[in-house]
Design a protein around this motif. Structure first.
Motif, PDB file in Angstrom:
ATOM      1  N   THR A 107       0.831  -1.199   0.000  1.00 23.90           N
ATOM      2  CA  THR A 107       0.000   0.000   0.000  1.00 23.90           C
ATOM      3  C   THR A 107       0.869   1.254   0.000  1.00 23.90           C
ATOM      4  O   THR A 107       1.771   1.404   0.819  1.00 23.90           O
ATOM      5  CB  THR A 107      -0.927  -0.005   1.222  1.00 23.90           C
ATOM      6  OG1 THR A 107      -1.715  -1.203   1.176  1.00 23.90           O
ATOM      7  CG2 THR A 107      -1.853   1.205   1.222  1.00 23.90           C
ATOM      8  N   GLN A 155      -4.701  -4.815   0.015  1.00 24.23           N
ATOM      9  CA  GLN A 155      -3.778  -4.041  -0.819  1.00 24.23           C
ATOM     10  C   GLN A 155      -4.464  -3.624  -2.116  1.00 24.23           C
ATOM     11  O   GLN A 155      -4.324  -2.476  -2.561  1.00 24.23           O
ATOM     12  CB  GLN A 155      -2.517  -4.862  -1.117  1.00 24.23           C
ATOM     13  CG  GLN A 155      -1.621  -5.004   0.084  1.00 24.23           C
ATOM     14  CD  GLN A 155      -0.571  -6.088  -0.105  1.00 24.23           C
ATOM     15  OE1 GLN A 155      -0.798  -7.105  -0.739  1.00 24.23           O
ATOM     16  NE2 GLN A 155       0.590  -5.861   0.476  1.00 24.23           N
ATOM     17  N   GLU A 159      -7.010  -0.873  -1.464  1.00 25.45           N
ATOM     18  CA  GLU A 159      -6.380   0.416  -1.189  1.00 25.45           C
ATOM     19  C   GLU A 159      -5.773   1.052  -2.437  1.00 25.45           C
ATOM     20  O   GLU A 159      -5.458   2.231  -2.437  1.00 25.45           O
ATOM     21  CB  GLU A 159      -5.303   0.259  -0.106  1.00 25.45           C
ATOM     22  CG  GLU A 159      -5.866  -0.041   1.264  1.00 25.45           C
ATOM     23  CD  GLU A 159      -6.806   1.021   1.779  1.00 25.45           C
ATOM     24  OE1 GLU A 159      -6.465   2.219   1.697  1.00 25.45           O
ATOM     25  OE2 GLU A 159      -7.905   0.662   2.256  1.00 25.45           O
ATOM     26  N   GLN A 160      -5.586   0.251  -3.494  1.00 24.29           N
ATOM     27  CA  GLN A 160      -4.926   0.747  -4.705  1.00 24.29           C
ATOM     28  C   GLN A 160      -5.806   0.602  -5.941  1.00 24.29           C
ATOM     29  O   GLN A 160      -5.318   0.296  -7.025  1.00 24.29           O
ATOM     30  CB  GLN A 160      -3.589   0.011  -4.883  1.00 24.29           C
ATOM     31  CG  GLN A 160      -2.650   0.303  -3.720  1.00 24.29           C
ATOM     32  CD  GLN A 160      -1.352  -0.445  -3.836  1.00 24.29           C
ATOM     33  OE1 GLN A 160      -0.660  -0.324  -4.830  1.00 24.29           O
ATOM     34  NE2 GLN A 160      -1.017  -1.213  -2.816  1.00 24.29           N
ATOM     35  N   ALA A 164      -5.457  -2.621  -8.189  1.00 27.11           N
ATOM     36  CA  ALA A 164      -4.276  -2.647  -9.050  1.00 27.11           C
ATOM     37  C   ALA A 164      -4.046  -3.969  -9.779  1.00 27.11           C
ATOM     38  O   ALA A 164      -4.066  -4.013 -11.009  1.00 27.11           O
ATOM     39  CB  ALA A 164      -3.033  -2.272  -8.243  1.00 27.11           C
ATOM     40  N   ASP A 179       5.118   2.025  -5.177  1.00 28.70           N
ATOM     41  CA  ASP A 179       5.055   1.694  -6.595  1.00 28.70           C
ATOM     42  C   ASP A 179       6.078   0.610  -6.938  1.00 28.70           C
ATOM     43  O   ASP A 179       6.863   0.748  -7.871  1.00 28.70           O
ATOM     44  CB  ASP A 179       5.284   2.950  -7.450  1.00 28.70           C
ATOM     45  CG  ASP A 179       4.941   2.701  -8.905  1.00 28.70           C
ATOM     46  OD1 ASP A 179       4.047   1.861  -9.163  1.00 28.70           O
ATOM     47  OD2 ASP A 179       5.569   3.306  -9.787  1.00 28.70           O
TER      48      ASP A 179
END
Length: 189
Positions: free
Chosen positions: A24, A139, A142-143, A146, A27
């Protein structure tokens, strides 16, 4: 003692195995050692919700050992069912090699722990497997999904794959499920 030192050094290699999720706020891809630690920490706070008969120490052992085989076999994306089936033999071979580095009774005991997790038949293993889904799911939430979005994973597959979280904590699963259902970045089948 030389076998123990060699085994401890071998465990350090788990830090080089990259996964499909990113920590989290970062990058970069998470490594399997980070995942195992994060999952064990989740267990520490969620064990209060564990079903009766679940042994906290056994669960922590299962979680710390469950991905060690990735040192040899690599990480397979949890939603890639064909790759997951194909890697089973490689993981077994890796488990025998890695835990075989240690003398009896420790080596065979750790191999038995890994096999218990994989089989998922004991209350401890079912709880640990449910916890194994918590970190990657959170995760992704929160992204903006992704790795789910990157791989075209539908809302229904995310819900099905992560429903086991309810075995670890029904309240946590209810909160996560609501977020998955509301996620506008996930496509429906």
């Amino acid at each position: 003692m030389l076998n123990t030192i060699a085994f401890i050094n071998e465990m350090d290699k788990l830090k080089a195995v990259l996964r499909q999720t990113k920590p989290t706020g970062l990058d970069r891809y998470e490594n399997s050692a980070e995942h195992s630690w994060h999952t064990a920490m989740a267990a520490m706070v969620l064990l209060q919700d564990a079903p009766e008969g679940v042994d906290a120490l056994q669960v922590l052992k299962l979680l710390l050992i469950h991905d060690v085989v990735e040192i040899d076999a690599g990480d397979v994306f949890t939603y890639d069912e064909s790759a997951r089936a194909a890697v089973a033999a490689a993981e077994e071979k890796a488990a025998v090699r890695i835990f075989g580095m240690l003398d009896a009774p420790l080596g065979p005991d750790l191999l038995a722990l890994w096999r218990e997790f994989e089989a998922g038949e004991t209350p401890n293993a079912r709880f640990a497997k449910a916890l194994d889904r918590v970190g990657p799911c959170l995760q992704n939430l929160e992204q903006q999904g992704a790795s789910w979005v990157k791989h075209g994973i539908s809302r229904q597959r995310v819900l099905a794959k992560n429903a086991a979280i309810a075995q670890a904590s029904p309240a946590l699963w209810d909160a996560i499920k609501r977020r998955i259902e509301a996620a506008d970045y996930l496509k429906d089948e």
